[in-house]
Write an enzyme that holds these catalytic residues in place. Structure first.
Site, mmCIF file in Angstrom:
data_model
loop_
_atom_site.group_PDB
_atom_site.id
_atom_site.type_symbol
_atom_site.label_atom_id
_atom_site.label_comp_id
_atom_site.label_asym_id
_atom_site.label_seq_id
_atom_site.Cartn_x
_atom_site.Cartn_y
_atom_site.Cartn_z
ATOM 1 N N GLU A 246 8.430 15.299 16.747
ATOM 2 C CA GLU A 246 8.777 15.333 14.570
ATOM 3 C C GLU A 246 8.404 15.944 14.475
ATOM 4 O OE1 GLU A 246 7.973 11.704 12.565
ATOM 5 O OE2 GLU A 246 10.200 11.279 12.519
ATOM 6 N N LYS B 229 1.065 -0.979 0.121
ATOM 7 C CA LYS B 229 -0.206 0.155 -0.006
ATOM 8 C C LYS B 229 0.926 1.112 0.414
ATOM 9 C CE LYS B 229 -1.595 2.184 3.217
ATOM 10 N NZ LYS B 229 -1.716 4.288 2.599
ATOM 11 N N GLU C 274 9.896 1.474 10.666
ATOM 12 C CA GLU C 274 10.283 1.453 10.644
ATOM 13 C C GLU C 274 9.495 3.512 11.081
ATOM 14 O OE1 GLU C 274 13.617 2.003 9.424
ATOM 15 O OE2 GLU C 274 13.725 -0.677 9.500
ATOM 16 N N CYS D 60 13.209 10.891 7.746
ATOM 17 C CA CYS D 60 13.064 10.130 9.072
ATOM 18 C C CYS D 60 14.042 10.162 9.851
ATOM 19 C CB CYS D 60 12.822 8.893 8.891
ATOM 20 S SG CYS D 60 13.993 7.568 7.915
ATOM 21 N N GLY E 179 2.882 3.377 13.818
ATOM 22 C CA GLY E 179 3.474 1.990 14.216
ATOM 23 C C GLY E 179 2.898 1.847 14.995
HETATM 24 P P1 NAD Z 1 1.868 8.137 8.453
HETATM 25 O O1 NAD Z 1 2.580 6.974 9.737
HETATM 26 O O2 NAD Z 1 1.203 8.238 8.739
HETATM 27 O O3 NAD Z 1 1.709 6.984 7.299
HETATM 28 C C1 NAD Z 1 2.328 5.717 6.548
HETATM 29 C C2 NAD Z 1 1.445 4.390 6.113
HETATM 30 O O4 NAD Z 1 0.345 4.199 6.363
HETATM 31 C C3 NAD Z 1 0.745 5.881 4.398
HETATM 32 O O5 NAD Z 1 0.434 4.573 3.702
HETATM 33 C C4 NAD Z 1 -0.677 5.938 4.978
HETATM 34 O O6 NAD Z 1 -1.430 5.875 4.978
HETATM 35 C C5 NAD Z 1 -0.737 4.664 5.929
HETATM 36 N N1 NAD Z 1 -1.690 4.505 7.972
HETATM 37 C C6 NAD Z 1 -2.362 5.549 7.773
HETATM 38 N N2 NAD Z 1 -2.823 5.209 9.022
HETATM 39 C C7 NAD Z 1 -2.706 3.248 9.269
HETATM 40 C C8 NAD Z 1 -3.480 2.539 10.070
HETATM 41 N N3 NAD Z 1 -4.063 3.363 10.220
HETATM 42 N N4 NAD Z 1 -3.253 1.939 9.673
HETATM 43 C C9 NAD Z 1 -2.242 1.396 8.532
HETATM 44 N N5 NAD Z 1 -1.869 1.866 7.925
HETATM 45 C C10 NAD Z 1 -1.706 2.940 8.331
HETATM 46 O O7 NAD Z 1 3.371 8.418 7.911
HETATM 47 P P2 NAD Z 1 3.581 9.535 7.049
HETATM 48 O O8 NAD Z 1 3.018 11.034 6.905
HETATM 49 O O9 NAD Z 1 3.523 9.158 5.388
HETATM 50 O O10 NAD Z 1 5.657 9.726 6.607
HETATM 51 C C11 NAD Z 1 6.079 9.959 7.711
HETATM 52 C C12 NAD Z 1 6.036 9.055 8.420
HETATM 53 O O11 NAD Z 1 7.053 8.639 8.535
HETATM 54 C C13 NAD Z 1 7.659 9.679 9.591
HETATM 55 O O12 NAD Z 1 6.873 10.083 11.449
HETATM 56 C C14 NAD Z 1 8.688 9.601 9.272
HETATM 57 O O13 NAD Z 1 9.590 9.724 10.338
HETATM 58 C C15 NAD Z 1 8.673 8.447 8.933
HETATM 59 N N6 NAD Z 1 9.295 7.469 8.180
HETATM 60 C C16 NAD Z 1 9.942 6.350 8.545
HETATM 61 C C17 NAD Z 1 11.030 5.928 8.314
HETATM 62 C C18 NAD Z 1 12.257 5.570 8.859
HETATM 63 O O14 NAD Z 1 12.563 4.036 7.580
HETATM 64 N N7 NAD Z 1 12.084 4.938 9.494
HETATM 65 C C19 NAD Z 1 11.336 6.737 6.026
HETATM 66 C C20 NAD Z 1 10.382 7.103 5.964
HETATM 67 C C21 NAD Z 1 9.715 7.713 6.707
#
Ligand code: NAD
Length: 499
Positions: free
Chosen positions: A387, A177, A252, A286, A235
């Site tokens: 963050e 997804k 992650e 991140c 997460g």
């Molecule tokens: P997010 O957590 O809002 O969304 C990430 C993904 O999860 C999206 O595809 C979203 O649709 C999905 N999602 C949202 N709610 C969900 C749920 N209830 N159940 C299952 N899936 C769900 O994050 P974002 O705004 O898309 O990205 C930014 C975040 O990602 C930041 O916190 C960043 O630090 C993190 N990030 C981490 C890494 C790493 O490798 N550690 C890399 C890139 C980004």
């Protein structure tokens, strides 16, 4: 305008509901693509296809060499289509063209590395068992099964490759997804998968929103493992949902990485490094260096240079190669970042550069935020603890190395970190004391598909990349092969303790 359908069981199909969503260019708010919007029902179809493909389909039954050559073919196709993929990534995600070029180039290179990993035999002989007897003992690594992969918007194609590569290399099938905000290059990847002849159902790609599609993937008992990249807040939810079936998870998540400049650092290198650490991709990384720790001794000189260089950064059209910072991903993200900037000011930090949106009328339709530097920050302030995921740097001064390390570790996160010093031994000592999954010495943002990457504390669980990352997509089986063939006693444990 582009149109994308869902990719389920080797076919491009509309969502069951017929609903679509628009993917918006963050630079000018134009619609880049109309994309079929999956919901839980589509997710169930994709999961069923992946399940069937795992339980009886071709992918897990192919030889390692066959899987390897297919991943290599995917890498070659990404390479062939590099130019178009770069252009698409720029308009769909707001990434500057300079970053997008690197992303797409590395997507191909990384997939090439994963193709080599696919050919590796991970079986090991276990030697020296304390229980006597003639036997051979094997450690066999098998695919976990159906992998649910959920990714964010900051590196759209690269993230898709980072999930698909190792999951497929280990012989799993996948439901991916992409983020609802940046689905386009993942759907182009689906086209590539059909062009190289990936077996039906081995990969399914379903763009949609987290609350419906994402949650269905995480909760569905037919999915064996979740590989999630995104915020720590989501997460946590993923872990709760996955616990119902004791599903394996790798997470992650977010970060608040500490960038520690020691008093013997090469100043010009460290100033450039600090800029790159925070402002690369508008701070939407991140492992961005969001907290800069400066020794009081060099604070003022360092800040003078940092401020001057920050003022020179160019905000602009991400397609322009002279642009340093493009827009952030969405209106919502822009407002969130501005909210944090207001909070920083309210709590007593000084915004010495930036602090708002640019006044340039040519940028008025884009979701821009000025590169912002706060001084007079205390590590306990909101801008130093949460963050922000935008171009906002918090500068914190310190007296001793011990103090800097203590503050660096005073965070719920532990993803990345950096140390700047001319003394390698001293820097190494600091690096070892940082509670973070990756620490750079005199460098930043160098992530390689060959070195494990992931978080301590609430930055995540498990590792991506390298052999450790590949193994996250496997189950471990011990196979004991008896080589005696006969037994003197019925209860074999009688033979273990020497008489
Ligand atoms: P997010 O957590 O809002 O969304 C990430 C993904 O999860 C999206 O595809 C979203 O649709 C999905 N999602 C949202 N709610 C969900 C749920 N209830 N159940 C299952 N899936 C769900 O994050 P974002 O705004 O898309 O990205 C930014 C975040 O990602 C930041 O916190 C960043 O630090 C993190 N990030 C981490 C890494 C790493 O490798 N550690 C890399 C890139 C980004």
């Amino acid at each position: 305008m582009l149109h994308y359908q869902l990719f389920i069981n080797g076919e491009f199909v509309d969502s069951v509901s017929g609903q679509t969503s628009d993917s918006i260019n963050p630079f000018n708010q134009e619609v880049v693509a109309k994309v079929s919007r999956a919901n839980a029902e589509d997710a169930r179809l994709a999961i069923a296809a992946a399940r069937k493909a795992f339980d009886g389909g071709a992918w897990p039954r192919m030889t390692r060499e066959e899987r390897s050559s297919m991943l290599k073919a995917i890498s070659d196709k990404i390479n062939e289509k590099q130019k178009d993929l770069v252009a698409l990534e720029v308009i769909d995600s707001g990434s500057t063209v300079r970053k997008a070029k690197e992303d797409i180039y590395l997507s191909a290179r990384n997939m090439h590395s994963f193709s080599k990993m696919a050919a590796m035999d991970l079986t090991e002989n276990i030697e020296g068992l304390s229980k006597p007897g003639f036997s051979q003992n094997l450690l066999v690594r098998e695919p976990v099964g159906v992998v649910g992969a959920i990714i964010p918007w900051n590196f759209p194609l690269k993230m898709a490759v980072w999930k698909l590569g190792p999951a497929l290399a280990a012989g799993n099938t996948v439901v991916l997804k992409p983020s609802e905000l940046t689905p386009c290059t993942a759907m182009e990847l689906a086209k590539i998968l059909t062009e190289v002849g990936i077996p039906k159902g081995a990969v399914n790609i379903i763009p949609g929103f987290g609350e419906d599609v994402g949650e269905e993937i995480v909760k569905n008992p037919m999915v064996d493992k979740i590989s999630f990249t995104g915020s720590t807040a989501v997460g946590r939810k993923v872990m709760v949902f996955a616990s119902q079936h004791l599903k394996k998870v790798t997470l992650e998540c977010g970060g608040k990485s500490a960038n520690i400049v020691l008093d013997d650092a090469d100043l010009s290198l460290a100033v450039d490094g600090a800029l790159y650490a925070i402002f690369y991709h508008q701070g939407q990384c991140c492992e961005a260096g969001t907290r800069l720790f400066l020794p009081k001794k060099i604070h003022d000189e360092f800040m003078e240079r940092l401020i001057a260089k920050t003022r020179k950064l160019k905000l602009g059209d991400p397609r322009d190669t002279s642009t340093d910072l493009g827009p952030v991903i969405s209106k919502r993200q822009q407002e969130r970042i501005l909210g944090y900037i207001a909070k920083g000011k309210e709590q007593g930090a000084n915004a010495v550069v930036g602090g708002g949106t640019p006044s340039d009328p040519t940028l008025s339709k884009g979701f821009f935020v000025e590169p912002t530097v706060f001084t007079n920050v205390k590590n306990s302030m909101t801008i130093a603890q949460e963050e922000i995921f935008g171009p906002v740097l918090s500068v914190i001064s310190y007296d001793t190395d011990d103090q800097a390390i203590e503050m660096a570790n005073d965070s719920i996160y532990g993803l990345g970190g950096g140390v700047w010093s001319k003394d390698k031994e001293r820097a190494m000592n600091v690096a070892q004391r940082l509670r973070a999954g990756t620490v750079w010495i005199n460098e930043w943002h160098l992530i390689s598909e060959k070195a494990p990457f992931g978080g301590y504390k609430q930055s995540g669980i498990g590792r991506e990349f390298g052999l450790d990352g590949l193994k996250e997509y496997t189950e471990t089986k011990h196979v004991h092969i008896d080589e005696v063939g006969s037994r003197e006693k019925k209860f074999w444990y009688d033979t273990v303790v020497p008489k």
